[in-house]
Every structure is written in C-alpha cells, then in structure tokens.
Design an enzyme around this catalytic site. Structure first.
Site, PDB file in Angstrom:
ATOM      1  CD  GLU A 288      -2.727  -1.140  -0.255  1.00  0.00           C
ATOM      2  OE1 GLU A 288      -3.088  -0.051  -0.741  1.00  0.00           O
ATOM      3  OE2 GLU A 288      -2.926  -2.226  -0.827  1.00  0.00           O
ATOM      4  CB  CYS A 322      -1.656   7.256   2.489  1.00  0.00           C
ATOM      5  SG  CYS A 322      -2.778   6.359   3.560  1.00  0.00           S
TER       6      CYS A 322
HETATM    7  P1  NAP Z   1       8.931   4.914   3.235  1.00  0.00           P
HETATM    8  O1  NAP Z   1      10.032   5.862   3.273  1.00  0.00           O
HETATM    9  O2  NAP Z   1       8.651   4.180   1.992  1.00  0.00           O
HETATM   10  O3  NAP Z   1       9.183   3.886   4.428  1.00  0.00           O
HETATM   11  C1  NAP Z   1       8.270   2.859   4.749  1.00  0.00           C
HETATM   12  C2  NAP Z   1       9.011   1.708   5.380  1.00  0.00           C
HETATM   13  O4  NAP Z   1       9.885   1.143   4.415  1.00  0.00           O
HETATM   14  C3  NAP Z   1       9.889   2.116   6.562  1.00  0.00           C
HETATM   15  O5  NAP Z   1       9.815   1.112   7.536  1.00  0.00           O
HETATM   16  C4  NAP Z   1      11.266   2.166   5.938  1.00  0.00           C
HETATM   17  O6  NAP Z   1      12.312   1.968   6.857  1.00  0.00           O
HETATM   18  C5  NAP Z   1      11.174   1.006   4.982  1.00  0.00           C
HETATM   19  N1  NAP Z   1      12.188   1.022   3.917  1.00  0.00           N
HETATM   20  C6  NAP Z   1      12.925   2.051   3.441  1.00  0.00           C
HETATM   21  N2  NAP Z   1      13.731   1.633   2.449  1.00  0.00           N
HETATM   22  C7  NAP Z   1      13.508   0.315   2.278  1.00  0.00           C
HETATM   23  C8  NAP Z   1      14.014  -0.677   1.395  1.00  0.00           C
HETATM   24  N3  NAP Z   1      14.925  -0.415   0.451  1.00  0.00           N
HETATM   25  N4  NAP Z   1      13.533  -1.935   1.507  1.00  0.00           N
HETATM   26  C9  NAP Z   1      12.606  -2.246   2.420  1.00  0.00           C
HETATM   27  N5  NAP Z   1      12.076  -1.348   3.284  1.00  0.00           N
HETATM   28  C10 NAP Z   1      12.521  -0.086   3.206  1.00  0.00           C
HETATM   29  O7  NAP Z   1       7.538   5.624   3.642  1.00  0.00           O
HETATM   30  P2  NAP Z   1       7.244   6.509   4.925  1.00  0.00           P
HETATM   31  O8  NAP Z   1       7.892   7.841   4.757  1.00  0.00           O
HETATM   32  O9  NAP Z   1       7.515   5.728   6.165  1.00  0.00           O
HETATM   33  O10 NAP Z   1       5.665   6.664   4.831  1.00  0.00           O
HETATM   34  C11 NAP Z   1       5.027   7.626   4.058  1.00  0.00           C
HETATM   35  C12 NAP Z   1       4.488   7.018   2.789  1.00  0.00           C
HETATM   36  O11 NAP Z   1       3.612   5.947   3.110  1.00  0.00           O
HETATM   37  C13 NAP Z   1       3.652   7.970   1.962  1.00  0.00           C
HETATM   38  O12 NAP Z   1       3.950   7.801   0.622  1.00  0.00           O
HETATM   39  C14 NAP Z   1       2.224   7.525   2.255  1.00  0.00           C
HETATM   40  O13 NAP Z   1       1.287   7.869   1.268  1.00  0.00           O
HETATM   41  C15 NAP Z   1       2.400   6.060   2.385  1.00  0.00           C
HETATM   42  N6  NAP Z   1       1.306   5.449   3.130  1.00  0.00           N
HETATM   43  C16 NAP Z   1       0.393   4.708   2.438  1.00  0.00           C
HETATM   44  C17 NAP Z   1      -0.685   4.138   3.097  1.00  0.00           C
HETATM   45  C18 NAP Z   1      -1.694   3.311   2.357  1.00  0.00           C
HETATM   46  O14 NAP Z   1      -2.457   2.593   2.991  1.00  0.00           O
HETATM   47  N7  NAP Z   1      -1.737   3.377   1.042  1.00  0.00           N
HETATM   48  C19 NAP Z   1      -0.825   4.332   4.461  1.00  0.00           C
HETATM   49  C20 NAP Z   1       0.132   5.096   5.133  1.00  0.00           C
HETATM   50  C21 NAP Z   1       1.195   5.643   4.454  1.00  0.00           C
HETATM   51  P3  NAP Z   1      13.209   3.214   7.388  1.00  0.00           P
HETATM   52  O15 NAP Z   1      12.271   4.048   8.195  1.00  0.00           O
HETATM   53  O16 NAP Z   1      14.256   2.550   8.189  1.00  0.00           O
HETATM   54  O17 NAP Z   1      13.730   3.926   6.174  1.00  0.00           O
END
Ligand code: NAP
Length: 517
Positions: A288, A322
């Site tokens: 997601e 999101c």
């Molecule tokens: P993110 O930067 O993509 O990080 C999400 C998770 O992925 C974190 O635990 C992060 O760890 C991990 N991660 C980072 N690089 C990775 C890699 N190469 N391989 C595997 N995992 C990795 O997103 P965010 O800033 O936490 O969250 C915001 C985003 O989430 C927005 O785009 C928002 O729209 C989306 N979101 C979507 C929904 C939905 O239901 N569609 C709900 C909530 C949020 P680290 O923190 O250690 O980097």
C-alpha cells in the site's frame, strides 16, 4: 472458545471532558519519564544489542530523545528470517481459535494502555491528542476485527459435494512474512499488518519505521503479554536502506506486507519478483503506497460542510496521511467564495508542539520531511497563487504553516506529486465533468471525496471517480475498520482493503480436498 460479540468500532475519548484530559496529561508525564530508554532486538526469543544505535527523537522538540534502538545488520536480518522460518511449522499448527483468542487479548491490553499509547504517539510521531486517539483506536479495531475474521475463515469449509465424494476447502498460512510499516500510522498500520499475518498462522519479521521504533517496541510488549510466543515474530529495528533488501530477497521469506512510499514499494515489488537460489515459491507482495487525493467541491454543495471537510482532510496530522486531501477541485461558480471561507478558517489553525492540546497541528516527522515540504512550497509559489501559509511556523520543532496555493494547473508538480505535508493545491473546474477528469488525472488512486447535493452527480462520481476509497459529502480521511476497507488503485498499491473481509485472504492460501467415499 465462545464466539465473541459482533464487531464494533472502538469509541474515541472526548478530551473536552476533565477526566479524559487528566488521564492524557498523566500519561504524557509517565511516558516522558521513560524517555531515552534503550530497546533491544528480539530474534527467535533472544534479546540482541548492536554496536550501532538508532536514536528516535520528538519532532516537536528534536533535542529530546524518545528512545534508543538497535541498528540491525544484514546478517541479523538474515538470521531473523531463518528463525521465523524455523518456528513456522509449530505456529502454523496452533489452532485458529487459540490465535484469535490471543488477538482479542491484545485488543484488551491496548484498551487498558490507551492513554499511554496516545502519549507515545504524541511524542514520537507528533500526533495531536485526537489524532493519537484515532490511531490507537484503529489499532484496537484491527485486533478485534481480524480475530473475528480468523474465526470465520478457520476450520473446514464444505464445498459442493460431488456424488460419492466429500469436497472441502481449508485456508493455510503462507510462511514467513516480512512486515514493513511506515511512521505515519505507527501503531494502527503496524498492528494491522502484524496481527493479520500472525492470526492467520504466519510467522513475522517486523521491521518498523526508523522514525517510530519506540511505538513498535511498546506493541511488542503487548503481543508478548497477549500470549503470542516470542519466536512467532522477530522485532528488527534498523535502516530500511541497510536491511530492507536482505529481508525482501531472502529465499525463505514467503511474503512481504509493506505500507509506505511508492518508490520503496515498487522496489520491493521488483526485488521480490526475482526468485533466489533455493526459493521454491512466488513471493506475494501486499503493497500500500502513496496518494494524491482530491476533493471535488461542486456548485451544488453545502459550502460550509465542504470547507470543513477539505480543512480536516488537508491539515489533520499536518497532511501526513496517505488519504490526505492535497488537491481541491472547485467549481468555477463558487470558487472565490469557497477559497475565502477556507483561507479564513485555515489562518485560525494553531501550529505547535503536539502535546499541547491547544494546537490543531503538530510538527512534520523529521528534518528531511520539513526540507522537502518547504521545497515543494517554494516550487508551488511559482505554479499558482499563494493564498495562505507558505513557510515554516515558529517553534523548536519541525513546524510548517498550513499552506494553500490556488489557481494551480493540473500538470503542475504540486498537483501531481505526493508532498506529504500541510500543502493544498486548489484548481478551478468549469463543471462537474471537468472536475472528475482532473481528479482522475493522477498516477495514484487512493481516496477521494465529492461534495454535492445533486444525486445524479453523486452517481457519476460513484461510477467514474477512480479511487479505492470514495467518500460523498464527508472528508476523505478517517477510514473506519469494518466500514471502509482501505486500499488504493494504480500507483497507490495493490488495493489490499485493510480492515475489510478480503484482507486476511492475502495472508492465506486455500487448499481444496476431495475425498472419494
Ligand atoms: P517509506 O520511506 O517508503 O518507508 C516505509 C518503510 O519502508 C519504513 O519502515 C522504511 O524503513 C522502509 N524502507 C525504506 N527503504 C527500504 C528498502 N529499500 N527496503 C525495504 N524497506 C525499506 O515511507 P514513509 O515515509 O515511512 O511513509 C510515508 C508514505 O507511506 C507515503 O507515501 C504515504 O502515502 C504512504 N502510506 C500509504 C498508506 C496506504 O495505505 N496506502 C498508508 C500510510 C502511508 P526506514 O524508516 O528505516 O527507512
């Protein structure tokens, strides 16, 4: 076990009542007294420390350390998957009723510790009291809902019996799930993905966001108290950039449940698709991702209601949902009136430390988010007319003014790219048809809302507004478990519909058994 009563959503505490205020203030004090504590990794029941530490800070006051955590290495990440794999046979054979009972207990524990969890969310994620309360309530709902769903899906499902045969279907767990949640619903989304995986009989490697590891560590305490055996899940803090690929590519990982940005989600999807030596299955990816959610305000809308809906959707939790509204598409006939009412209300919003209930908005999550959002605002000033806000807000934290940029063209960056902050782009539409076209002009398709009193237009939106979660005459944030199964189209993800009747099936595989009698 006795069947639990029908699912109901967890009520929100009303903080205008003195008792609730005092409870929250007490919890803030008690949690603050635990600042700076160190938390360990949990691998196959063993507590592990690393030389490198991950420091989590209070975004309202970044000099305050909320918790100190371990930075797992790629070797430890690999060990986590191996250990979850070795416990899978045992956990997968635990009766569904036993697992569901544990999950109902987890809901009870969260309920008991609600004010405390609210306080952790306020300090570590910068959530105001009502936003924290909604997050923790949703986490409770996920536990309660998925426990009931597992009871529905568990056991043997009779099929059409062919003559002389007994024909049945059973649902089996998949194996080791790598669960990777974001920081913006640091409890609810984490709890939803972890508990869905566990209650269906999978073992889990949980890698929480590096911005909110303490909230995750606190939930680990809940899982243990609720009776989930320690080897059924691993708790693995560390940088996603350092250990993410190892987890995703591990040949013994069976599925990945991810919520986060489009960039990381697409990378996970790509890496998971490549089979590794020794891997004997196609990995499943539940991803997601982002949104660029629009609200259409029609000329036949109740304007005050629309203003309140856009305001709450755009600026609640600083626009870091999101589902947040980052595009308002407004009919030309009411455009100026709508803008002036929206700007007047936005200018009255107070921004400051999340623990102070006088503030409607707290900080954004960290310095890099602050910088990126301010850059978008600067770019946006060239792409439209700055109506209100437009820069940082005062204070020690990562505060940004709620910002509205009007007269934005659909091809503008601030109309197309996810900013993930308190920035609203407003665009004028000739009529409802054009408004729908503009709303669908996006690579995302997560949430959307329409304000209109015209039934025909509502029907058009139901048919043509291409989003996973459509709302009519209400805000586009605040999906409720059981009522609004959540997930998006296109680059917003795999449309997993969390909190709905299809969700647990993503964590299961069905086996059909036909026996000749
Ligand atoms: P993110 O930067 O993509 O990080 C999400 C998770 O992925 C974190 O635990 C992060 O760890 C991990 N991660 C980072 N690089 C990775 C890699 N190469 N391989 C595997 N995992 C990795 O997103 P965010 O800033 O936490 O969250 C915001 C985003 O989430 C927005 O785009 C928002 O729209 C989306 N979101 C979507 C929904 C939905 O239901 N569609 C709900 C909530 C949020 P680290 O923190 O250690 O980097």
């Amino acid at each position: 076990m006795e069947a639990p009563p029908a699912f109901r959503t967890e009520p929100y505490a009303d903080f205008s009542l003195p008792d609730n205020r005092q409870r929250m203030e007490r919890a803030l004090g008690e949690v603050r007294a635990q600042f700076g504590r160190e938390y360990e990794l949990l691998l196959g029941g063993e507590r592990v420390r690393t030389a490198d530490k991950l420091i989590s800070r209070n975004p309202s006051r970044p000099d305050e350390v909320v918790g100190a955590h371990q930075k797992a290495t790629p070797e430890l990440a690999s060990r986590a998957v191996e250990s979850a794999y070795s416990y899978f046979p045992e956990w997968s054979r635990t009766p569904a009723e036993t697992r569901a009972a544990m999950l109902l207990r987890a809901a009870e524990i969260l309920r008991r510790r609600k004010a405390e969890f609210n306080a952790w969310l306020t300090y570590e994620a910068g959530k105001t009291w009502p936003e924290a309360e909604a997050d923790v309530s949703e986490a409770i709902d996920f536990c309660d809902y998925y426990a009931r769903e597992m009871l529905r899906l568990g056991g043997v499902h009779p099929m059409l019996h062919l003559p002389g045969e007994r024909d049945e279907l059973v649902y089996l767990p998949l194996g080791v799930g790598v669960v990777i949640p974001p920081w913006n619903f640091p409890l609810a989304i984490l709890v939803g993905m972890v508990t869905a995986a566990l209650v269906t009989g999978n073992t889990v490697v949980l890698k929480p966001s590096s911005d909110t590891p303490t909230i995750a560590a606190k939930f680990v305490e809940v899982l243990i108290e609720a009776g989930f055996p320690e080897p059924s899940f691993c708790f693995l803090t560390g940088a996603g950039s350092a250990i993410g690929d190892v987890l995703v590519q591990h040949p013994k990982a069976r599925f990945i449940a991810f919520t986060g940005s489009k960039e990381v989600g697409l990378r996970i999807n790509e890496l998971a698709a490549r089979p590794q030596p020794g891997q004997i299955w196609i990995k499943r990816v539940i991803a997601e991702m982002g949104g660029k959610d629009a609200i259409i305000v029609d000329r036949e809308a109740d304007l005050d209601r629309a203003v309140d809906g856009v305001l709450a959707s755009a600026f609640g939790y600083q626009g870091q949902k999101c589902s947040a509204c980052s595009r308002a598409i407004v009919d030309a006939r009411i455009y100026d009136e709508f803008l002036s009412r929206l700007a007047a209300k936005t200018e009255r919003l107070k921004v400051g430390p999340a623990e102070d209930p006088a503030n409607y908005m707290g900080p954004v999550i960290n310095e890099s988010a602050r910088r990126s959002i301010l850059n978008y605002i600067e770019a946006g000033k060239g792409e439209g007319r700055l109506l209100t806000g437009g820069g940082p807000a005062e204070g020690p934290g990562y505060f940004i003014q709620p910002t509205i940029i009007a007269d934005v063209k659909p091809e503008a960056r601030i109309f197309q790219e996810e900013i993930f902050g308190p920035v609203l782009a407003v665009t004028k539409a000739r009529d409802f048809d054009e408004a729908l076209e503009m709303a669908n002009n996006s690579e995302y398709g997560l949430t959307g809302a329409v304000f209109t009193n015209n039934r025909e237009k509502i029907e058009q939106a139901r048919e043509r507004f291409f989003v996973g979660n459509l709302y009519v005459n209400r805000k586009c944030t605040g999906a409720m478990v059981g009522a609004h199964p959540f997930g998006g189209f296109n680059m917003s993800g795999t449309d997993s519909k969390a909190g709905g009747p299809d969700y647990l099936l993503l964590f299961l595989q069905a086996k059909a058994i036909g026996e000749k009698l």
